[in-house]
Each structure stands twice: as C-alpha cells, then as structure tokens.
Enzyme design. Structure first.
Site, PDB file in Angstrom:
ATOM      1  N   GLU A  46      26.342  61.548  56.245  1.00 39.81           N
ATOM      2  CA  GLU A  46      26.930  62.444  55.245  1.00 39.81           C
ATOM      3  C   GLU A  46      25.897  63.072  54.302  1.00 39.81           C
ATOM      4  O   GLU A  46      26.045  63.045  53.080  1.00 39.81           O
ATOM      5  CB  GLU A  46      27.983  61.693  54.425  1.00 39.81           C
ATOM      6  CG  GLU A  46      29.116  61.143  55.271  1.00 39.81           C
ATOM      7  CD  GLU A  46      30.103  60.307  54.483  1.00 39.81           C
ATOM      8  OE1 GLU A  46      29.880  60.112  53.257  1.00 39.81           O
ATOM      9  OE2 GLU A  46      31.091  59.825  55.061  1.00 39.81           O
ATOM     10  N   GLU A  50      35.011  57.716  63.515  1.00 37.06           N
ATOM     11  CA  GLU A  50      35.872  57.177  62.456  1.00 37.06           C
ATOM     12  C   GLU A  50      37.256  57.828  62.498  1.00 37.06           C
ATOM     13  O   GLU A  50      37.805  58.220  61.477  1.00 37.06           O
ATOM     14  CB  GLU A  50      35.222  57.383  61.085  1.00 37.06           C
ATOM     15  CG  GLU A  50      33.830  56.795  60.973  1.00 37.06           C
ATOM     16  CD  GLU A  50      33.196  56.998  59.602  1.00 37.06           C
ATOM     17  OE1 GLU A  50      33.954  57.188  58.614  1.00 37.06           O
ATOM     18  OE2 GLU A  50      31.961  56.963  59.511  1.00 37.06           O
TER      19      GLU A  50
END
Length: 661
Positions: free
Chosen positions: A346, A471
């Site tokens: 991220e 995820e």
C-alpha cells in the site's frame, strides 16, 4: 461457473437443512439443543450481583455496582460503571474458571453511554511465549444515551494468559450502563460433505484464507480451513508490530547497535504450527508497510521520542529486519512452504502518488507514511525488494500488494514493477487485495464492477508477472446474499478468465463474524460455518479435478450437487429406481413423509452423496424421480423440489422443456 439466481436463492436454506438432516435423529436433537442450551454465562443483574466483573488494574478508577434503571432493556436493574478516568477503564470478565481455550463463543451485551460515544467490547490476552498483552476491539457500536447491542464471536488458544473480555469506549470516559450480558457456545454447522474450494480450483490456483491466532484457535475453525483451503495468511501476526521485539531491540541499542532490529515469531506460532502440522502453504504478509509498524522503529535508539533516523540508517535497519525475519522462518519452520511474501504494501494513494510523510494516526486518516518521512518519496521500495530477493527462502515469490488496485493507481503499480525489475529480477508478482463492495450507499450497484476488475487483471497480466488475489472479500448490505452470490460469481468469472496468470486466490478471513468488515457479511461462510450462496455461485459449473488415486470423480460441482465429492457416480439410474416395481405415490416425496418440502431435496442430495448410508426406500426413489421422469434420480430432481418449495413452480413433475426450468 455462470451464476444461477435460483440456486443462490435457495442454497442457504438447503445447506441449513442438510446440517441437521444429515445427522441421525438423536444427534440432530442434540444439535438443536446445543444451539439453545449452550449458555456459558448469562446475567441481567436483577440479583444485584456484579462480582464476576472487575476493574482493569490498579489504575482503573471505575466504580462498578448494580443500580435501578427505568430504561433497563430487561427487568429493572443494570450494572453501572461510573467514575471512569480513561477510555480503557471499565468492567472486565476474566476467562479463568469460566471459558476454555480452542472453543468459539458468541457474546452479546447491551451497553449505554451517558452521552454520545462509541462503546467497544474488547479482548485482552497475552499469547504464549510473550510477556506483552494484546488488545483487540471485537465489536463497536454508537450509543447516544440509549442501549446498543454488541454481538460478536471470539476465542483464544492454548497457552494464552490473562484472557478477559471487557467494555471500553473510544471517546470520552463517560459513565456506562450494562445489561443482558450473555456468552454461549457458538454453533458449528460446518458441512464437510461439501466439496472443498481448494479441490474445485486445484487445476487453476491455490485457494486460501487469512486468519489470526485467536480466529484459528477453535477446532471448528481449524476444520473449516483444512477442508476448504490450501493456503493461509497470518492476518496480523507477521506484520512488523507483531514481529519486532522491542525489548531485544532496546537492549541491543543500549550496547551501541541500533541498526539490527530483533524479531520474534512467537505471535505467529499458532498459525505457523497449524500450517506445518497440516501441510498448508503460507503467504507472508507483510515486511514494509506504513501501518502496523511502530513509531520507534524509525527513531534513533528505538525511542518513541527520539529523532527520526537518516535514510542511510533506515536502509541498514530495513536490510537487517528483512534478513532476520527470513532467517527466523528458515530456522524455525524449514518444512513450511512459504510460497509468497508481500514485501511492500500500500505505498500509493488512490491516484497513484506516494503517501504524505508522517506517522499514520487519526488526524491524517491513518494514511501518512513514516517511510516517506525518512526517504522523502517511494525510493525505499526497490531496496526492499533487493534485500528480500537476497534473503528470502528458496521458492518464495516476492509481491507488491495494494488495494483499490482496479482504480487509477493500477498504472502506478505497473510502472513501479517495471522500475524494480529494470536492472534485474526482484519482484515476482502483483497482489490484488480486492476488498470489494456488492452494494454502495444503499443501492445495488457494485464497486468495482466486474468489468473494472477484469480490466485490472488484463493490465497486470501484460507485465508478465504473477498475479495473486490476496485479500478478497465483498461487503453487502443486510443479508442480500443472492446479490452477493451473483457478484462473487462475476468476479470469479473474471479471475478464471486469467487463470493462466493467477497463482493464488485468498479470501480475507474464515467466517463473516471474524472479518474486519464483519458488519457487512463479506465472506463465503457464516459465523456458524455454513456455506453461503456465494460459495455455491463460485463453484457452479466447474468440473472438480480428480485429486485422489483411489476414487475417480466424475461429477461437476454445482450449487445443487456440491455434496458429491469422493464418489464414483452420483446418479441413481432409471433401472435402479424401477427394479422393485414401486410406483410414485406423491411426486417429490423422497422421504415418504406424505408432503413435499426442501427436506426431500436434502434426502435426495444425501443419497447421491452416499447412497449406502442414506439410501432412499423403493417408494422414495419412485417419488424422487420428479424431473424428466424416467431418467433416474439426479440433482435436478432436488432442484425441482427446491423450486416448488420456493414457489417458483406450482406443481411436479417438472421437465427440461418447462418454461420455469
């Protein structure tokens, strides 16, 4: 695999029926009783007894007592918690002598704050091998002077110390009132006759899940994971704040070395031990991230109030940290397949820019990056991959992982991958987190659309790198599970279209209640381990590979015949149905109870799965042949009965040429 709306609509009801119907009558009664009688602890405080609850240490200023409350949810008395000085002050219920490890519990409590506040039910526990307690918010709710109900599930593992559940707030330390506090054993409705997801997709990619140490503690969750998944990701326990050993780091710094961060795998041990014992591959998550990395890691001498370190020192720390993590897994788990590891996580904003410098906290919406604070930009990323390539276990693929990867940042991700590999091969793959939404702002328009998601897959596939869905979850408003099933089906259609580029699909969590997005039921299994319609929609139409050497699978896994694993054939032939000469007396009445309900569909599916154990009578076989009569009993007969039960059709028999088929 194209989604069948009717199958998704009825699958949840069918699975629920099968859970009890597949038991002998006496065991089914016990299962029913366990759901209603499995109360471990319950109080409405009407007797005035609050002795089970204690303050949270000597510094907790709370006064805990029973009082009268004319707004009590039940009766007239509640537990009052007044005089709180800190938000973490409040009533705590110790597990010792009351709760057992490796058991999943449901908990429900009603809490009122004196004025607007967020109230939390939280878990405190100290993992085995650690001296540092951990604190987890299990569920939150907003009270505006009224009682709110907090409901969730929790568990803890062997060797954990000082386990307790407690009530706190995230805002002001105002007075609280508590009522109707109940803990029950969580039902286990796992149906192990359903085909495992790992088996459905065995010829395409790994099918995995993420879990925390507490989540994997119950035997029931372990069984779910073993049955459906062949990859496991530690939800928190391999992130920097779990792996970094602060005391060991401080001790080394006191001797003059603050560039060699010390690590421990103690927090991850329950998950990694489970993976080793059951030969399940592991995805490592994550080495370099702006969140869940302690502030002291970036400060001189590892002190929270120290000066920020230089780029040169941070590079040394990064290299040694990565080296020490990989050295630990090689030494302690040499027989575990760490097939992938997220190196950097991220690093981009949704627009594809580096994050702002700083430490992530509420004031910046947890988005600032201490890595950018030290380096000034994203120049820390390539060295991270170079170090990881140098020290990773053999065969471990290295990934860049990000969310909203189907938006504008996908171009930045592709550019980053190209830059990392511009003078060598350091990055092996791109991780698509895939935290998706079936419904948005009360509407039924998903975000992203399946088309957007497929476009991202197309772009990433052109890099030549591996792709992993890391995820996956998909939130939904309420229990609109049919719409969720349709969306999951569309997303998996896109993934399967690029199966040659995808090596793993990992859902983020085991059951809805354990998800970080639990309020919107984003996963494939309910809190009681029941398969949701989404489970059926993503296996519909996929031929199950032959994964055994002794049993040939000839079935296709569909939402109406998903119980037919490990059988040589699932069709009772026409000759078998008529050999006794029995004639149908009530079309669809497979269990001979003189009515046609979903229980008859269950009886048919059980017989197809194991006709030796769940044989239909001759009369039942004759009645069960209600779709294309004369072609024998198949899953289509069960589906026809479901349609009748749901009101989609008005009568049986049903034929393939019928307008409702």
């Amino acid at each position: 695999m194209k989604h069948n709306p009717f199958n998704a609509l009825t699958a949840a009801a069918l699975t629920a029926a099968m859970t009890l119907s597949s038991l002998p009558a006496s065991e089914a009664l016990v299962a029913d009783a366990a759901d209603t009688e499995g109360v471990v602890f319950s109080t409405d405080f009407e007797d005035g007894d609050v002795s089970r609850f204690s303050k949270r240490g000597d510094n907790d200023t709370s006064v805990i007592e029973a009082i009268e409350d004319d707004k009590a949810p039940s009766g007239s008395k509640v537990m009052s918690v007044s005089g709180r000085d800190q938000s973490w002050n409040g009533p705590s219920l110790a597990a010792e002598g009351l709760l057992e490890p490796n058991v999943k519990y449901n908990v429900s409590v009603k809490v009122k704050a004196a004025w607007y506040n967020t109230v939390c039910l939280s878990l405190q526990h100290t993992p085995g091998g650690s001296e540092e307690p951990q604190y987890t918010n299990l569920v939150k709710g907003v009270s505006q002077g009224d009682y709110v109900t907090l409901e969730t599930s929790f568990s803890f593992g062997d060797g954990e110390k000082d386990v307790s559940i407690y009530i706190e707030t995230t805002g002001e330390a105002n007075d609280l009132c508590v009522d109707d506090f109940t803990i029950t054993l969580a039902p286990n409705k796992l149906d192990k006759t359903l085909v495992g997801l790992k088996d459905v997709y065995a010829d395409m990619f790994k099918f995995g899940t993420a879990t925390t140490a507490g989540e994997i503690a119950p035997a029931s969750t372990k069984e779910l994971v073993k049955h459906h998944f062949n990859s496991i990701t530690a939800g928190n326990e391999l992130k920097p704040d779990s792996v970094l050993d602060k005391n060991a780091c401080l001790a080394l710094a006191a001797d003059g070395d603050d560039t060699n961060p010390q690590v421990t795998l103690a927090n991850a041990k329950p998950i990694l031990d489970f993976a080793r014992e059951n030969d399940i591959s592991v995805r490592g998550h994550v080495l370099v991230w702006h969140q869940q990395t302690p502030l002291w890691f970036f400060k001189e001498d590892y002190k929270d109030d120290g000066e920020w370190v230089s780029k040169e020192k941070m590079l040394k720390r990064m290299e040694n940290y990565i080296k020490n993590v990989f050295a630990a897994v090689k030494e302690e788990y040499p027989d575990v397949d760490f097939y992938a590891w997220d190196v950097v996580n991220e690093a981009f904003t949704d627009g594809g820019a580096p994050r702002q410098p700083g430490f992530p906290e509420e004031s910046n919406n947890w988005e600032a990056s201490p890595w950018v604070k030290v380096f000034g930009d994203n120049s820390f990323i390539k060295p991270a991959f170079e170090y990881a390539k140098m020290y990773a276990p053999e065969g471990t693929k290295l990934f860049y992982n990000d969310f909203n990867e189907y938006m504008d940042k996908k171009d930045a991700i592709v550019k980053l991958a190209e830059e990392i590999n511009s003078d060598g091969h350091y990055i092996d793959g791109i991780g698509m987190q895939s935290h998706l939404n079936v419904t948005n702002n009360g509407g039924n328009d998903p975000f992203p659309t399946a088309g957007m998601y497929k476009n991202a897959l197309e772009k990433f596939s052109k890099t030549g790198l591996d792709i992993q869905i890391t995820e996956l979850d998909a939130t939904v408003d309420g229990e609109n599970y049919e719409l969720q099933a349709k969306y999951y089906s569309d997303i998996f259609d896109a993934i399967v279209a690029y199966k040659d580029y995808v090596s793993a699909v990992v859902v983020w969590g085991t059951t809805d209640d354990q998800s970080w997005r639990a309020s919107k039921n984003p996963l494939l299994f309910t809190k009681d381990y029941e398969a949701k319609p989404a489970y059926y929609s993503i296996i519909d139409g996929i031929e199950v590979p032959d994964i055994t050497t002794t049993t040939k699978k000839t079935t296709t896994a569909t939402s109406s015949a998903a119980t037919t694993t490990q059988t040589e054939t699932t069709t009772v032939t026409a000759s078998e149905t008529t050999s006794s000469g029995a004639s149908a007396t009530l079309c669809g009445d497979a269990n001979n109870d003189k009515k046609v309900t979903v229980a008859d569909a269950v009886a048919i599916l059980q017989s197809l799965a194991n006709k030796d154990k769940y044989a239909l009578t001759d009369a039942g076989l004759a009645n069960a042949d209600c779709f294309d009569v004369g072609d024998g009993v198949t899953a289509n007969d069960a589906l026809a009965i479901q349609k009748l039960d749901a009101g989609v059709i008005k009568a049986l028999p049903l034929y393939s040429s019928s307008p409702n088929n």
